[in-house]
Design a protein around this motif. Structure first.
Motif, short mmCIF file in Angstrom:
data_model
loop_
_atom_site.label_atom_id
_atom_site.label_comp_id
_atom_site.label_asym_id
_atom_site.label_seq_id
_atom_site.Cartn_x
_atom_site.Cartn_y
_atom_site.Cartn_z
N THR A 1 -5.82 -1.06 -6.03
CA THR A 1 -6.79 -1.87 -5.29
C THR A 1 -6.17 -3.18 -4.81
OG1 THR A 1 -8.62 -0.93 -6.57
CG2 THR A 1 -9.02 -3.03 -5.46
N ALA A 2 -5.35 -3.81 -5.66
CA ALA A 2 -4.70 -5.06 -5.27
C ALA A 2 -3.76 -4.85 -4.08
CB ALA A 2 -3.92 -5.63 -6.46
N LEU A 3 -3.03 -3.74 -4.09
CA LEU A 3 -2.14 -3.46 -2.97
C LEU A 3 -2.92 -3.19 -1.68
CD1 LEU A 3 0.59 -1.21 -4.66
CD2 LEU A 3 0.73 -3.63 -4.05
N MET A 4 -4.06 -2.51 -1.79
CA MET A 4 -4.88 -2.26 -0.62
C MET A 4 -5.46 -3.56 -0.06
SD MET A 4 -4.84 0.97 0.19
CE MET A 4 -6.31 1.17 1.20
N ILE A 5 -5.83 -4.49 -0.94
CA ILE A 5 -6.34 -5.79 -0.48
C ILE A 5 -5.26 -6.55 0.26
CG2 ILE A 5 -7.15 -8.05 -1.25
CD1 ILE A 5 -8.65 -6.63 -3.50
N ALA A 6 -4.04 -6.57 -0.31
CA ALA A 6 -2.93 -7.26 0.37
C ALA A 6 -2.63 -6.61 1.72
CB ALA A 6 -1.69 -7.23 -0.53
N ALA B 1 2.72 -4.05 5.42
CA ALA B 1 1.34 -3.74 5.03
C ALA B 1 1.11 -2.23 4.98
CB ALA B 1 0.37 -4.39 6.01
N LEU B 2 1.74 -1.50 5.90
CA LEU B 2 1.61 -0.04 5.88
C LEU B 2 2.20 0.52 4.61
CD1 LEU B 2 0.87 2.62 7.28
CD2 LEU B 2 3.11 2.56 8.39
N TRP B 3 3.34 0.00 4.19
CA TRP B 3 3.95 0.45 2.95
C TRP B 3 3.06 0.12 1.75
CZ3 TRP B 3 5.71 -1.99 -1.50
CH2 TRP B 3 6.51 -1.22 -2.35
N LEU B 4 2.51 -1.09 1.71
CA LEU B 4 1.62 -1.46 0.62
C LEU B 4 0.37 -0.58 0.59
CD1 LEU B 4 1.76 -5.38 0.81
CD2 LEU B 4 2.86 -3.90 -0.87
N GLY B 5 -0.17 -0.29 1.78
CA GLY B 5 -1.37 0.53 1.85
C GLY B 5 -1.13 1.94 1.36
N CYS B 6 0.02 2.52 1.71
CA CYS B 6 0.32 3.88 1.27
C CYS B 6 0.51 3.94 -0.24
CB CYS B 6 1.57 4.39 1.98
SG CYS B 6 1.35 4.71 3.75
N VAL B 7 1.22 2.96 -0.81
CA VAL B 7 1.41 2.93 -2.26
C VAL B 7 0.08 2.69 -2.97
CG1 VAL B 7 2.57 1.73 -4.16
CG2 VAL B 7 3.81 2.20 -2.04
N GLY B 8 -0.71 1.76 -2.44
CA GLY B 8 -2.01 1.49 -3.05
C GLY B 8 -2.93 2.68 -3.00
N MET C 1 -14.63 -0.51 -2.45
CA MET C 1 -15.24 0.70 -3.00
C MET C 1 -14.62 1.10 -4.33
SD MET C 1 -15.80 3.14 0.32
CE MET C 1 -17.09 2.79 1.52
N SER C 2 -13.33 0.91 -4.47
CA SER C 2 -12.68 1.26 -5.74
C SER C 2 -12.83 0.17 -6.79
CB SER C 2 -11.19 1.55 -5.51
OG SER C 2 -10.52 0.42 -4.98
N LEU C 3 -12.94 -1.07 -6.34
CA LEU C 3 -13.04 -2.18 -7.29
C LEU C 3 -14.37 -2.18 -8.03
CD1 LEU C 3 -11.65 -4.71 -8.40
CD2 LEU C 3 -12.69 -6.01 -6.53
N ILE C 4 -15.44 -1.76 -7.37
CA ILE C 4 -16.77 -1.77 -8.01
C ILE C 4 -16.80 -0.88 -9.25
CG2 ILE C 4 -19.18 -1.10 -7.69
CD1 ILE C 4 -18.96 -2.07 -4.80
N PRO C 5 -16.44 0.41 -9.19
CA PRO C 5 -16.47 1.22 -10.41
C PRO C 5 -15.44 0.79 -11.44
CG PRO C 5 -15.49 2.46 -8.62
CD PRO C 5 -16.07 1.23 -8.02
N LEU C 6 -14.29 0.28 -11.01
CA LEU C 6 -13.30 -0.19 -11.97
C LEU C 6 -13.85 -1.36 -12.78
CD1 LEU C 6 -10.14 -0.01 -9.68
CD2 LEU C 6 -10.54 1.38 -11.71
#
Length: 241
Positions: free
Chosen positions: A189-194, A14-21, A143-148
């Motif tokens: 955003t998808a990576l941050m959600i995961a 999850a840390l790796w996914l969060g950093c990439v996201g 927060m990022s999904l709303i403007p996207l």
């Protein structure tokens, strides 16, 4: 402190996914290809394409420089200007907040994993730390999904932007489509959600025997070992000598 390193393998991912996201979100914020305008019959926009990001509007032109050379002309989109549509204003504010909150979430993940792998703080509630980290990652993704999503809706409904004359942009495009900037933002955003979901799913191992609890499910047996046999006549004959 019990050995917990084997319980946080998913959270390490999850840390790796969060950093990439988080990195993809930062890249999306700087890209100009959020909305791609197709323009015809324009002397300034020689390529027929104009790109509208959340910070700049750009296009290629060779009218203001030596013929045969192409240069990109960009104008900065200020938050306070009256012509800026609300979806771009929201993107400028919320994407910045998403980066800040996401950075805090990644830092929280590093702190929680440090406690798990190295046990440097025995009094830290590890489960609560992972839950807070996951909540921060999920908040950043929202927060990022709303403007996207808002900018995608504006493109689908072919909403225009009334740029001032100094931008040299047409009053309306012939057509427009979603650019790669929004695609990169959605991937981040998808990576941050995961990442946030994996953080929130962390569970501490249940001890087999708790203090003050006696397990009565397994009966206890006492084993008595007895030795039986006949006397050795040779040994008794030696005792009478």
């Amino acid at each position: 402190m019990p050995y917990l390193a084997h319980t946080a393998n998913a959270q390490l991912g999850a840390l790796w996914l969060g950093c990439v996201g988080w990195t993809l979100t930062a890249m999306a914020m700087g890209l100009i290809q959020w909305r791609v305008w197709q323009v015809s019959d324009s002397e300034e926009i020689s390529s027929g394409l104009a790109w509208v990001g959340i910070w700049r509007a750009c296009f290629n032109s060779h009218t203001d420089v030596t013929p045969g050379f192409i240069v990109m002309h960009c104008r900065y989109i200020s938050l306070t200007e009256a012509f800026v549509p609300p979806e771009i204003v929201a993107a400028q504010v919320l994407m910045l907040l998403s980066l800040l909150v996401g950075l805090c979430g990644n830092a929280g993940g590093v702190y929680a994993l440090r406690n798990v792998y190295f046990g440097m703080d025995k009094n830290t509630p590890i489960r609560l730390t992972f839950s807070i980290t996951g909540a921060l990652c999920l908040l950043a993704s929202v927060m990022s999904l709303i403007p996207l999503a808002w900018n995608i809706s504006s493109v689908v409904t072919n909403q225009t932007i009334h740029f001032p004359p100094e931008f040299k942009m047409p009053p309306a495009p012939d057509s427009q489509h979603v650019g790669c900037g929004i695609g990169v933002g959605i991937a981040g955003t998808a990576l941050m959600i995961a990442s946030g979901i994996l953080y929130c799913k962390y569970k501490l191992p249940v001890p087999k025997e708790r203090e003050g609890h006696t397990d009565t499910s397994i009966p206890k047996y006492s084993v008595t070992v007895s030795f039986a046999g006949n006397d050795n006549p040779a040994f008794e004959s030696h005792e009478h000598l």
